[in-house]
Design an enzyme around this catalytic site. Structure first.
Site, short mmCIF file in Angstrom:
data_model
loop_
_atom_site.label_atom_id
_atom_site.label_comp_id
_atom_site.label_asym_id
_atom_site.label_seq_id
_atom_site.Cartn_x
_atom_site.Cartn_y
_atom_site.Cartn_z
N ASP A 41 -5.24 -6.92 5.90
CA ASP A 41 -6.48 -6.31 5.42
C ASP A 41 -7.49 -7.39 5.05
O ASP A 41 -8.67 -7.34 5.42
CB ASP A 41 -6.17 -5.43 4.21
CG ASP A 41 -7.30 -4.46 3.87
OD1 ASP A 41 -8.34 -4.50 4.53
OD2 ASP A 41 -7.11 -3.66 2.93
N LYS A 68 3.87 -15.25 2.44
CA LYS A 68 3.88 -16.03 1.20
C LYS A 68 5.34 -16.29 0.84
O LYS A 68 5.82 -15.97 -0.26
CB LYS A 68 3.15 -15.27 0.09
CG LYS A 68 2.83 -16.11 -1.14
CD LYS A 68 1.90 -17.28 -0.86
CE LYS A 68 1.57 -18.01 -2.16
NZ LYS A 68 0.85 -19.28 -1.89
N ASP A 85 -2.66 -18.27 1.75
CA ASP A 85 -3.77 -19.06 1.22
C ASP A 85 -4.21 -20.14 2.20
O ASP A 85 -5.40 -20.37 2.40
CB ASP A 85 -3.42 -19.66 -0.14
CG ASP A 85 -2.00 -20.22 -0.21
OD1 ASP A 85 -1.25 -20.08 0.78
OD2 ASP A 85 -1.65 -20.79 -1.25
N TYR A 99 0.82 -1.22 0.00
CA TYR A 99 0.00 0.00 0.00
C TYR A 99 0.85 1.27 0.00
O TYR A 99 0.35 2.35 -0.31
CB TYR A 99 -0.94 0.02 1.20
CG TYR A 99 -2.02 -1.04 1.19
CD1 TYR A 99 -2.28 -1.80 0.05
CD2 TYR A 99 -2.78 -1.30 2.32
CE1 TYR A 99 -3.25 -2.77 0.04
CE2 TYR A 99 -3.77 -2.27 2.32
CZ TYR A 99 -4.00 -3.01 1.18
OH TYR A 99 -4.97 -3.99 1.17
N ASP A 139 -10.90 -8.96 7.59
CA ASP A 139 -12.27 -8.92 7.09
C ASP A 139 -12.88 -10.32 7.06
O ASP A 139 -14.07 -10.50 7.37
CB ASP A 139 -12.31 -8.31 5.69
CG ASP A 139 -12.33 -6.80 5.71
OD1 ASP A 139 -12.18 -6.24 6.82
OD2 ASP A 139 -12.47 -6.17 4.66
#
Length: 355
Positions: free
Chosen positions: A246, A190, A222, A141, A250
């Protein structure tokens, strides 16, 4: 006297903020602590007046306060603006200016809402109490980005960048919090693909050496996404990067029955803390009094605990919310029960706190 800068923002933001301020007033009287609150424009509404989502006046107020309480920002009205002019750019700028690099997002299932979770009951037999510790001011970001013209159109890029210091400081936050919980940290990356994740894993492992009593394991993003659905009780503190955090926070929020129940805190040591609900501005229900104010009220509880060390006051608020849910009161997003509108839910929190 604590100075709180209030940023109602857009959509349902002003509605849920007003209910949180009613609760703050009760806490002020109950604990004989004064709070100086003042509202400033931020987000889309600030763009309309000042042509920027984060006006200088608002920034100065935030930097000179003891804490910042934010509603929500954004909406279709501003979706066509350039990326650096949109309300969400103001949110990134706010986090950057405050230096709040540690985002704490608890996903706690209140027992009365067990039936509202999309998970089967047997998966929730041990409850749900997960804390996502998300790095907030680095990663994709904030890395180099751009859009360039090519022979066939355009190409765009966003770059994931982390250095040792950024990873170390968020790792220390996660391990310190884990000491007060179940002593377990799951670091999510990852590392099988990304260099930034390989560095992330190496630095987290180094930090973990200073916390021999804390169990550390690693999951790829994942796999973690799958495990949260398959067996959420295995998690305590989830430590991860900006983008992965993020997404995971959620996902975790939906396991609790509604994103309208999820608070968050963004911290940096002794600097100003930023507190906001996880949900967005929900412009489709703005003005209808359907918004659930409990996430914002619970964010207020986090403010009292983390910025003002008012742990008992924070517990009072959480207990009041639990009792309200036990007694069957709900907003529309929480399913069947004694359905209340936004203001009525704020009023009943006030009532239970006074009792």
């Amino acid at each position: 006297m604590y100075r709180i800068t209030v940023l109602p923002g857009d959509g349902i933001g002003p509605e849920v903020i007003d209910e949180a301020l009613k609760v703050l007033n009760v806490i002020s009287n109950k604990y004989n602590v004064k709070f100086d609150t003042k509202k400033y424009l931020f987000g889309g509404i600030a763009i309309d007046k000042y042509n920027t989502p984060y006006p200088k006046e608002t920034e100065e107020a935030c930097l000179n306060s003891d804490a910042v309480l934010l509603g929500a920002v954004g909406g279709p009205k501003w979706d066509m603006l350039d990326g650096d002019k949109r309300p969400e750019a103001g949110l990134l700028a706010l986090r950057k200016s405050l230096g709040v690099y540690a985002n704490l997002r608890p996903a706690t299932l209140f027992s009365p809402l067990r039936g509202s979770s999309p998970l089967k009951d047997e998966l929730l037999k041990d409850g749900l109490d997960v804390l996502v510790v998300r790095e907030l001011t680095g990663g994709i970001y904030f890395g180099p980005r751009g859009t360039e013209k090519t022979e066939y159109g355009y190409k765009a890029y966003d770059t994931e960048v982390y250095d040792t210091k950024e990873i170390e400081r968020i790792a220390y936050i996660a391990f310190e919090i884990a000491k007060k919980r179940k002593k377990k940290v799951t670091s999510v990356d990852k590392a099988n693909i990304l260099d930034s994740s390989r560095l992330w894993r190496k630095v987290v492992n180094n930090v973990s050496q200073k916390y021999p009593d804390i169990e550390l394991n690693h999951l790829y993003i994942d796999n973690c996404s799958m495990q949260l659905i398959k067996d959420p009780s295995q998690f305590d503190v989830i430590l991860t990067s900006n983008m992965f955090g993020d997404i995971l926070s959620d996902e975790a929020s939906q396991l609790t029955g509604s994103i309208g129940m999820l608070p968050s805190a963004s911290l940096r040591g002794d600097k100003v803390g930023l507190y906001e609900p996880v949900h967005g501005s929900a412009p489709d229900i703005a003005g209808t009094k359907k918004a659930n104010p409990l996430a914002t009220i619970l964010s207020l509880a986090m403010m009292l605990e983390y910025s003002f060390d008012m742990v008992d006051a924070a517990k009072d608020i959480r207990q009041a919310v639990n009792n309200i849910l036990e007694d069957g009161y709900r907003t529309a997003d929480l399913g069947k029960g004694k359905i209340l509108n936004t203001q009525e839910m704020g009023d009943i929190v006030v009532k239970y706190l006074k009792e």
